[in-house]
Design an enzyme around this catalytic site. Structure first.
Site, PDB file in Angstrom:
ATOM      1  N   ASP A 105       0.835  -1.257   0.013  1.00  0.00           N
ATOM      2  CA  ASP A 105       0.026   0.062   0.081  1.00  0.00           C
ATOM      3  C   ASP A 105       0.801   1.449  -0.105  1.00  0.00           C
ATOM      4  O   ASP A 105       0.300   2.382  -0.003  1.00  0.00           O
ATOM      5  CB  ASP A 105      -0.946   0.097   1.361  1.00  0.00           C
ATOM      6  CG  ASP A 105      -0.424   0.524   2.541  1.00  0.00           C
ATOM      7  OD1 ASP A 105       0.735   0.263   2.696  1.00  0.00           O
ATOM      8  OD2 ASP A 105      -1.169   1.327   3.043  1.00  0.00           O
ATOM      9  N   GLU A 106       2.202   1.141  -0.201  1.00  0.00           N
ATOM     10  CA  GLU A 106       2.961   2.385  -0.173  1.00  0.00           C
ATOM     11  C   GLU A 106       4.231   2.386  -1.203  1.00  0.00           C
ATOM     12  O   GLU A 106       4.503   1.198  -1.675  1.00  0.00           O
ATOM     13  CB  GLU A 106       3.557   2.861   1.119  1.00  0.00           C
ATOM     14  CG  GLU A 106       4.087   1.867   1.647  1.00  0.00           C
ATOM     15  CD  GLU A 106       4.829   2.120   3.045  1.00  0.00           C
ATOM     16  OE1 GLU A 106       5.225   3.220   3.376  1.00  0.00           O
ATOM     17  OE2 GLU A 106       4.891   1.288   3.901  1.00  0.00           O
TER      18      GLU A 106
HETATM   19  P1  TTP Z   1      -0.026   0.787   6.915  1.00  0.00           P
HETATM   20  O1  TTP Z   1       0.292   1.543   5.611  1.00  0.00           O
HETATM   21  O2  TTP Z   1       1.081   0.873   7.881  1.00  0.00           O
HETATM   22  O3  TTP Z   1      -1.171   0.767   7.620  1.00  0.00           O
HETATM   23  P2  TTP Z   1      -2.673   1.155   7.079  1.00  0.00           P
HETATM   24  O4  TTP Z   1      -2.587   1.022   5.644  1.00  0.00           O
HETATM   25  O5  TTP Z   1      -3.711   0.007   7.498  1.00  0.00           O
HETATM   26  O6  TTP Z   1      -3.084   2.309   7.901  1.00  0.00           O
HETATM   27  P3  TTP Z   1      -2.406   3.975   7.873  1.00  0.00           P
HETATM   28  O7  TTP Z   1      -1.517   3.851   6.617  1.00  0.00           O
HETATM   29  O8  TTP Z   1      -3.773   4.860   7.338  1.00  0.00           O
HETATM   30  O9  TTP Z   1      -1.994   4.278   9.043  1.00  0.00           O
HETATM   31  O10 TTP Z   1       0.048  -0.916   6.322  1.00  0.00           O
HETATM   32  C1  TTP Z   1      -0.587  -1.195   5.311  1.00  0.00           C
HETATM   33  C2  TTP Z   1      -1.216  -2.739   5.280  1.00  0.00           C
HETATM   34  O11 TTP Z   1      -0.106  -3.461   5.616  1.00  0.00           O
HETATM   35  C3  TTP Z   1      -2.195  -2.780   6.726  1.00  0.00           C
HETATM   36  O12 TTP Z   1      -3.404  -2.455   5.935  1.00  0.00           O
HETATM   37  C4  TTP Z   1      -2.109  -4.085   6.879  1.00  0.00           C
HETATM   38  C5  TTP Z   1      -0.600  -4.608   6.665  1.00  0.00           C
HETATM   39  N1  TTP Z   1      -0.133  -4.712   7.671  1.00  0.00           N
HETATM   40  C6  TTP Z   1       0.150  -5.974   8.512  1.00  0.00           C
HETATM   41  O13 TTP Z   1      -0.176  -6.743   8.198  1.00  0.00           O
HETATM   42  N2  TTP Z   1       0.836  -5.833   9.807  1.00  0.00           N
HETATM   43  C7  TTP Z   1       1.614  -4.610  10.355  1.00  0.00           C
HETATM   44  O14 TTP Z   1       2.057  -4.818  11.178  1.00  0.00           O
HETATM   45  C8  TTP Z   1       1.338  -3.539   9.553  1.00  0.00           C
HETATM   46  C9  TTP Z   1       2.001  -2.057  10.247  1.00  0.00           C
HETATM   47  C10 TTP Z   1       0.716  -3.575   8.430  1.00  0.00           C
HETATM   48 MG    MG Z   2      -1.234   2.649   4.876  1.00  0.00          MG
END
Ligand code: TTP
Ligand code: MG
Length: 371
Positions: A105-106
């Protein structure tokens, strides 16, 4: 003088949870927790409604349940998340050839010379956010800055559904109160070490001399010194999606004993499963690789209809394929196993639900190279 780069960091909001809310309107506006549902499971992510109760990623699911018993707990649907990720990355790649995905997601984007000829990187970022929203019905946050570190800090500043820009004039104000944990290269261990020295924020770090930092942390010290001043020269490195994942061992002495080889295989099977689940990857082709003592190589593989995803399956298939080699009669110096034919984007995931160990290992895909 080196020209100023324009870096964008895009990060989807509550990614897994937002997709679940999108696909089931009844979940909109409600606390949603995605992750392992059993006693040993952990939270992958939580919707912003659930975060109000203190729930966050990597927290044991049991604790999340205590914090908010009326939250909706869901198992992850990795194949859907991967498909959405592909969609997002495709959109982003229309704007620049220099795109570096960090996880599903990034991504970092070097927009200095973008493909749309836009003058302002903030305009590029807004455009990308708008298109993601229109084409996936999901929101993304973005940060714009002269380097990767600051762009990532920026994308976090206005979450969810926000855009932030950091310009050289605002760097020191923005970084002053930032927890040191946000610095790339600082994990739990270094954080503890710095805390013991009374250093909790980037502002604290900035007060330490370069000599002292190098004295304590070696090479890493000079990285800390520069990053505390918002300086980061790491390039955006585009890389293509991974097509396979494998693990292998080369032995100090050649092996011929079948029992010993089976033991090695057992370890490799565990290791492979851990690596795959960390990256939420599941595939249908299993490959065994052998190098005999005279360096001759052999590979054997099996492709199945469903995902091959447990260490037991890896071991069974590995043993099956070993029978098709000369192992036992001829000593080997290396053995490796791998998975490919990953369950893809359009392809419906027909495999079994992820096992408990996979869920508890749900880690984030950190592709960022250590500085
Ligand atoms: P993130 O971008 O850290 O989190 P998010 O998108 O859910 O929330 P936000 O960015 O708005 O704070 O992580 C992206 C995805 O990766 C998240 O939806 C689920 C997964 N993930 C895990 O499986 N375990 C983890 O410890 C983290 C941080 C994320
Ligand atoms: Mg995210």
């Amino acid at each position: 003088m080196e020209s100023v780069r324009k870096i964008i960091h895009v990060d989807m909001d509550a990614f897994y949870a937002a997709i679940e809310q999108r696909d089931n309107p009844e979940l909109k506006g409600r606390p949603v927790v995605v992750g392992g549902s059993s006693k040993r499971g952990v939270v992958a992510t939580a919707s912003y409604e659930a975060r109000k109760f203190g729930i966050h990623s990597a927290m044991p699911s049991s604790q999340a349940y205590r914090l908010c018993p009326h939250a909706i707990f869901l198992k992850p649907r990795f194949s859907i998340y991967r498909a959405v990720s592909q969609q997002i990355m495709d959109i982003i790649r229309e704007y620049s050839e220099l795109v570096e995905p960090l996880s599903l997601d990034e991504a970092y984007i070097d927009a200095s010379e973008n493909l749309k000829g836009m003058q302002y990187a903030s305009k590029v970022a807004q455009d990308i956010r708008r298109r993601i929203q229109r084409e996936t019905q999901l929101t993304a946050s973005a940060g714009v800055a002269p380097n990767k570190f600051l762009a990532k800090v920026a994308s976090d500043m206005n979450k969810p559904d926000g855009l932030s820009v950091i310009v050289p004039e605002t760097v020191s104000v923005v970084l002053h109160k930032l927890p040191i944990r946000k610095i790339p290269g600082i994990g739990a261990v270094t954080e503890r070490k710095l805390h013991k020295l009374g250093i909790r924020t980037v502002g604290d770090l900035r007060a330490i001399s370069e000599r002292q930092l190098i004295g304590t942390f070696g090479k890493m010290g000079s990285w800390f010194y520069r990053i505390a001043r918002g300086e980061d020269r790491r390039a955006v490195i585009p890389h293509r999606a991974r097509k396979s994942m494998s693990v292998e061992r080369t032995f100090l002495e050649d092996l011929s004993d079948k029992f010993e080889i089976e033991q090695k295989l057992r370890f490799l099977a565990e290791e492979l499963e851990e690596r795959l689940s960390k990256r939420s990857l599941r595939g249908r082709t299993f490959t065994l690789k052998i190098t005999y003592s005279d360096f001759e190589k052999a590979t054997r593989s099996i492709t199945t209809e469903n995902a091959i995803s447990s260490p037991d399956q890896f071991l069974q298939m590995g043993l099956e394929l070993l029978k098709k080699t000369e192992v036992g009669n001829r000593p080997i110096r290396l053995i490796g196993i791998g998975i490919s034919s990953f369950l893809g984007d359009e392809e419906e995931d027909k495999g079994p639900p992820p096992s408990e160990t996979q869920l508890s290992l749900l880690g984030r895909d950190r592709l960022e190279p250590a500085p």
